[in-house]
Design a protein around this motif. Structure first.
Motif, PDB file in Angstrom:
ATOM      1  N   LEU B 319       1.002  -1.179   0.078  1.00  0.00           N
ATOM      2  CA  LEU B 319      -0.169   0.027  -0.053  1.00  0.00           C
ATOM      3  C   LEU B 319       0.736   1.225   0.113  1.00  0.00           C
ATOM      4  O   LEU B 319       1.894   1.444   0.606  1.00  0.00           O
ATOM      5  N   VAL B 320       0.269   2.345  -0.750  1.00  0.00           N
ATOM      6  CA  VAL B 320       1.143   3.646  -0.848  1.00  0.00           C
ATOM      7  C   VAL B 320       1.184   4.229   0.411  1.00  0.00           C
ATOM      8  O   VAL B 320       2.168   4.741   0.969  1.00  0.00           O
ATOM      9  N   ASP B 321       0.205   4.105   1.265  1.00  0.00           N
ATOM     10  CA  ASP B 321       0.255   4.427   2.550  1.00  0.00           C
ATOM     11  C   ASP B 321       1.340   4.042   3.511  1.00  0.00           C
ATOM     12  O   ASP B 321       2.130   4.841   4.147  1.00  0.00           O
ATOM     13  N   TYR B 322       1.959   2.742   3.320  1.00  0.00           N
ATOM     14  CA  TYR B 322       3.140   2.312   4.024  1.00  0.00           C
ATOM     15  C   TYR B 322       4.261   3.020   3.371  1.00  0.00           C
ATOM     16  O   TYR B 322       5.206   3.444   4.184  1.00  0.00           O
ATOM     17  N   VAL B 323       4.350   3.105   2.114  1.00  0.00           N
ATOM     18  CA  VAL B 323       5.427   3.724   1.556  1.00  0.00           C
ATOM     19  C   VAL B 323       5.741   4.818   1.741  1.00  0.00           C
ATOM     20  O   VAL B 323       6.702   5.438   2.308  1.00  0.00           O
ATOM     21  N   ALA B 324       4.514   5.926   1.959  1.00  0.00           N
ATOM     22  CA  ALA B 324       4.481   7.112   2.517  1.00  0.00           C
ATOM     23  C   ALA B 324       5.001   7.364   3.935  1.00  0.00           C
ATOM     24  O   ALA B 324       5.868   8.078   4.292  1.00  0.00           O
ATOM     25  N   GLN B 325       4.748   6.405   4.768  1.00  0.00           N
ATOM     26  CA  GLN B 325       5.114   6.213   6.312  1.00  0.00           C
ATOM     27  C   GLN B 325       6.480   6.298   6.269  1.00  0.00           C
ATOM     28  O   GLN B 325       7.330   6.774   6.823  1.00  0.00           O
ATOM     29  N   THR B 326       7.104   5.182   5.518  1.00  0.00           N
ATOM     30  CA  THR B 326       8.533   5.013   5.326  1.00  0.00           C
ATOM     31  C   THR B 326       9.483   6.397   4.799  1.00  0.00           C
ATOM     32  O   THR B 326      10.351   6.732   5.529  1.00  0.00           O
ATOM     33  N   GLY B 327       8.824   6.885   3.970  1.00  0.00           N
ATOM     34  CA  GLY B 327       9.264   8.142   3.257  1.00  0.00           C
ATOM     35  C   GLY B 327       9.390   9.368   4.391  1.00  0.00           C
ATOM     36  O   GLY B 327      10.219  10.193   4.506  1.00  0.00           O
ATOM     37  N   MET B 328       8.234   9.524   5.219  1.00  0.00           N
ATOM     38  CA  MET B 328       8.128  10.395   6.211  1.00  0.00           C
ATOM     39  C   MET B 328       9.262  10.245   7.163  1.00  0.00           C
ATOM     40  O   MET B 328      10.051  11.156   7.671  1.00  0.00           O
ATOM     41  N   SER B 329       9.344   8.950   7.758  1.00  0.00           N
ATOM     42  CA  SER B 329      10.372   8.568   8.655  1.00  0.00           C
ATOM     43  C   SER B 329      11.901   8.857   7.869  1.00  0.00           C
ATOM     44  O   SER B 329      12.803   9.528   8.807  1.00  0.00           O
ATOM     45  N   ALA B 330      12.154   8.270   6.797  1.00  0.00           N
ATOM     46  CA  ALA B 330      13.617   8.599   6.149  1.00  0.00           C
ATOM     47  C   ALA B 330      13.716  10.196   6.004  1.00  0.00           C
ATOM     48  O   ALA B 330      14.842  10.743   6.388  1.00  0.00           O
ATOM     49  N   GLY B 331      12.799  11.050   5.618  1.00  0.00           N
ATOM     50  CA  GLY B 331      13.067  12.353   5.396  1.00  0.00           C
ATOM     51  C   GLY B 331      13.291  13.117   6.758  1.00  0.00           C
ATOM     52  O   GLY B 331      14.142  13.991   6.917  1.00  0.00           O
ATOM     53  N   ARG B 332      12.488  12.777   7.835  1.00  0.00           N
ATOM     54  CA  ARG B 332      12.531  13.366   9.287  1.00  0.00           C
ATOM     55  C   ARG B 332      13.921  12.990   9.624  1.00  0.00           C
ATOM     56  O   ARG B 332      14.577  13.999  10.133  1.00  0.00           O
ATOM     57  N   ASN B 333      14.495  11.768   9.674  1.00  0.00           N
ATOM     58  CA  ASN B 333      15.652  11.402  10.031  1.00  0.00           C
ATOM     59  C   ASN B 333      16.941  11.833   9.329  1.00  0.00           C
ATOM     60  O   ASN B 333      17.867  12.039   9.809  1.00  0.00           O
ATOM     61  N   ALA B 334      16.499  11.909   7.904  1.00  0.00           N
ATOM     62  CA  ALA B 334      17.598  12.498   7.228  1.00  0.00           C
ATOM     63  C   ALA B 334      17.839  13.982   7.790  1.00  0.00           C
ATOM     64  O   ALA B 334      19.152  14.353   7.888  1.00  0.00           O
ATOM     65  N   ALA B 335      16.934  14.689   8.078  1.00  0.00           N
ATOM     66  CA  ALA B 335      17.137  15.871   8.468  1.00  0.00           C
ATOM     67  C   ALA B 335      17.728  16.267   9.844  1.00  0.00           C
ATOM     68  O   ALA B 335      18.856  17.051  10.217  1.00  0.00           O
ATOM     69  N   ARG B 336      17.394  15.039  10.797  1.00  0.00           N
ATOM     70  CA  ARG B 336      18.072  15.019  12.040  1.00  0.00           C
ATOM     71  C   ARG B 336      19.630  14.719  11.849  1.00  0.00           C
ATOM     72  O   ARG B 336      20.292  15.230  12.915  1.00  0.00           O
ATOM     73  N   PHE B 337      19.966  14.000  10.990  1.00  0.00           N
ATOM     74  CA  PHE B 337      21.226  13.655  10.715  1.00  0.00           C
ATOM     75  C   PHE B 337      21.972  14.702  10.371  1.00  0.00           C
ATOM     76  O   PHE B 337      23.120  15.134  11.016  1.00  0.00           O
ATOM     77  N   VAL B 338      21.569  15.724   9.541  1.00  0.00           N
ATOM     78  CA  VAL B 338      22.055  16.629   8.944  1.00  0.00           C
ATOM     79  C   VAL B 338      22.262  17.719  10.026  1.00  0.00           C
ATOM     80  O   VAL B 338      23.471  18.221  10.058  1.00  0.00           O
ATOM     81  N   ALA B 339      21.424  17.914  11.063  1.00  0.00           N
ATOM     82  CA  ALA B 339      21.380  18.660  12.183  1.00  0.00           C
ATOM     83  C   ALA B 339      22.557  18.357  13.148  1.00  0.00           C
ATOM     84  O   ALA B 339      22.682  18.813  14.250  1.00  0.00           O
TER      85      ALA B 339
END
Ligand SMILES: Cc1cc2nc3c(=O)[nH]c(=O)nc-3n(C[C@H](O)[C@H](O)[C@H](O)COP(=O)(O)OP(=O)(O)OC[C@H]3O[C@@H](n4cnc5c(N)ncnc54)[C@H](O)[C@@H]3O)c2cc1C
Lengths: 123, 430
Positions: B319-339
């Motif tokens: 399901l695309v909803d699951y895909v989107a959830q993993t995308g959300m987590s990846a994006g948020r954590n990529a930003a955390r990593f950068v910070a």
């Protein structure tokens, strides 16, 4: 009156609950196996007239792609699908089209409109 | 036009060769779009999205049917509508999108090499990278059907693109091998377009796709589904003239004498999806044998620090909803990593697939986020089951377990705080 047993798979959402329904004289006596409350509405409708959202494409001119994706803005009787697709084969459409634009009103006399599901600019 | 006009910054133009970014996202399907939007909203400054096609949206653009986003948006969108909603959102952010731009390499130090016709070959040095390249379909080469090699054998996804975007009907009499969702969706689609779909043949004794697709794509149109069947021969010289289908035994071997000839001009293959993993391999991330995608933590970080992955490039989601959830987590954590919010913490434990589990995602737990598990059962169990998570003694009851329905469940961080040994997920009959 006899109890009639029927099996349905709900297509309201991707969970696809499979339910066993008991009917007496066409009325629902019991439903088993569902995970949410939308099931009753689905079974009642399925007994009366199965309804589905129609999704298909229509040819479009002057856009980047040959086909524009469209849908019915609400479910229509399943038996009208082929008639609806036939009506859509004969329309003239030119870009630009905006998402949700109405392409045909009252498709196959169903009361539903066919709307664009994406924006397509002129190219 | 290669670049989208919004949020363009001049210094990029004259660099051409080398640029810097906080986060580089590769692929603009739902996973990449959501990751880029979320990275930007979480404070990452320069977010660059690279997409090889001429439009954003990934596979959604050709999935014109409805059933997308019921969970995330509480709406029953079609693929293009779902994509357009995300595209509208990304336009409101500072993310810079490069179209017609093919990524050719990712290095472990997070340098991304890409090429397009305007800039030629260029590199983006990023503080973090999100892999979101999606998956591809298994083709004929990967399943080995004997016979001639005529025209008219194509994957269901290719047919989907031809019909829905380019407006070609690939054939008039069609046999579908494999009951994956794309094959089921195409059975309906081709029928509506006037083709005759003779049947869907599935080698397993259970269907590959979602139950609702069996109902509304096959049953609704009286298209038969044959389980424990496969195509054993393709006939025809220039063009497919027919196929031989056979029943198979429990070991999936064709049963002699069960052969049947079916006349058709087209054979569609819907025999599975595999994560697009060339770039992941090149970056040196560890790959999981069960998923063919990167071994991923709950933060979506791969085995290489600062490289994240999400969506179907990590494991094939239903399901695309699951895909989107993993995308959300990846994006948020990529930003955390950068910070720099990524101090060494308590290490990590493995997450393992136990009894009756084919795939568990993610495969590592690093004690940074809550743990959302995605579990694909190994075989259908049509009885009440208990899904257990060791060693925390979490037990969840379900009415059945089926390989075509991924189970998702959330595990509270607090429950996992003291865990030191691997987390194991198993499914048992009750
Ligand atoms: C036919 C079909 C029907 C589906 N039906 C449903 C449904 O009804 N409901 C539902 O919820 N889900 C459905 N899904 C699932 C859902 O659509 C997918 O899981 C989801 O779209 C995958 O998203 P993604 O971002 O991981 O990958 P994709 O959408 O595949 O995006 C990957 C992107 O990466 C780009 N890319 C790859 N390699 C490179 C490179 N080297 N350089 C630059 N760019 C690159 C690709 O061009 C592509 O745009 C369906 C899927 C399919 C295929």
């Amino acid at each position: 009156m006899n109890v009639e047993k029927r099996h349905f798979t709900c297509v309201t959402c991707p969970v696809g609950c499979e339910v066993d329904v008991e009917l007496r004289g066409g009325n629902i006596v019991s439903i088993k196996g569902n995970r949410c409350e939308k099931i009753k509405e689905f079974v009642v409708q399925e007994l009366k007239e199965p309804m589905r959202v129609l999704t298909t494409t229509v040819r479009i001119e002057g856009a980047k792609w040959a086909m524009l994706p469209v849908r019915s803005d609400k479910p229509i009787p399943k038996r009208l699908f082929l008639q609806a697709v036939g009506e859509l084969a004969n329309i003239d459409l030119k870009a630009p089209v905006h998402i949700s634009d109405v392409i045909i009103k009252d498709i196959a006399g169903s009361g539903a409109n066919i709307v664009a599901t994406r924006t397509m600019e002129r190219s | 036009m290669v670049r989208q006009a919004h949020h363009e910054r001049d210094y990029i133009l004259n660099l051409g060769m080398r640029m810097q970014a906080d986060v580089t996202v590769i692929g603009s399907g739902p996973a990449g779009l959501v990751a880029a939007i979320e990275a930007s909203r979480s404070g990452a400054k320069d977010v660059i999205l690279l997409e090889r096609e001429e439009e954003l949206g990934g596979i959604l653009k050709q999935c014109i049917h409805n059933g997308f986003g019921l969970e995330q948006f509480k709406k029953d969108y079609t693929g293009p509508e779902y994509a357009e909603r995300l595209i509208d959102e990304i336009r409101k952010t500072e993310v810079r999108c490069f179209l017609n731009t093919m990524v050719t390499g990712v290095s472990a130090n997070r340098t991304v090499t890409a090429v397009n016709s305007e800039d030629g070959v260029f590199q983006v040095e990023a503080k973090s990278v999100v892999l979101a390249m999606g998956c591809r379909e298994r083709a004929r080469g990967s399943i080995n059907i004997p016979g001639t090699r005529p025209a008219g054998v194509l994957t269901a996804g290719t047919a989907q693109r031809l019909v829905n975007i380019e407006g070609f009907l690939p054939g008039k009499e069609v046999v579908i091998l494999g009951s994956g969702d794309i094959g089921l969706i195409m059975a309906r689609r081709l029928t509506l377009e006037g083709a005759r779909v003779r049947g869907v043949y599935e080698i397993m004794n259970y269907p590959g796709g979602l139950k609702r697709n069996i109902v509304q794509c096959l049953n609704d149109f009286n298209i038969p589904l044959y389980l424990s069947h496969t195509v054993t021969e393709i006939q025809g010289r220039e063009r497919v003239e027919g196929v031989v289908v056979s029943q198979v035994d429990e070991k999936m071997q064709p049963i002699q004498g069960s052969e049947k000839f079916l006349q058709c001009d087209t054979l569609l293959l819907s025999v599975g999806l595999i994560p697009e993993n060339e770039l992941s391999k090149g970056a040196g991330v560890e790959l999981s044998r069960a998923t063919n995608g990167p071994v991923t933590a709950e933060t979506m970080e791969t085995s290489v620090p600062g490289i994240f992955s999400c969506g179907n490039v990590s494991t094939v989601f239903d399901l695309v909803d699951y895909v989107a959830q993993t995308g959300m987590s990846a994006g948020r954590n990529a930003a955390r990593f950068v910070a720099g919010d990524w101090k060494e913490n308590g290490g990590s434990v493995e997450v393992l697939a136990g009894e009756n589990v084919r795939v568990v995602f993610p495969q590592r737990y690093c004690f940074r986020d809550e743990l959302t598990l995605y579990v694909r059962p190994a075989k259908p169990i049509e009885k009440p089951v208990t899904l257990s998570i060791a060693p925390i003694e979490m037990n969840i009851k379900r009415l059945y377990a089926r390989p075509n329905e991924m189970i998702r469940l959330k595990v509270d961080r607090k429950k996992l705080e003291k865990v030191t040994e691997p987390i194991q997920v198993s499914i048992k009959e009750r």
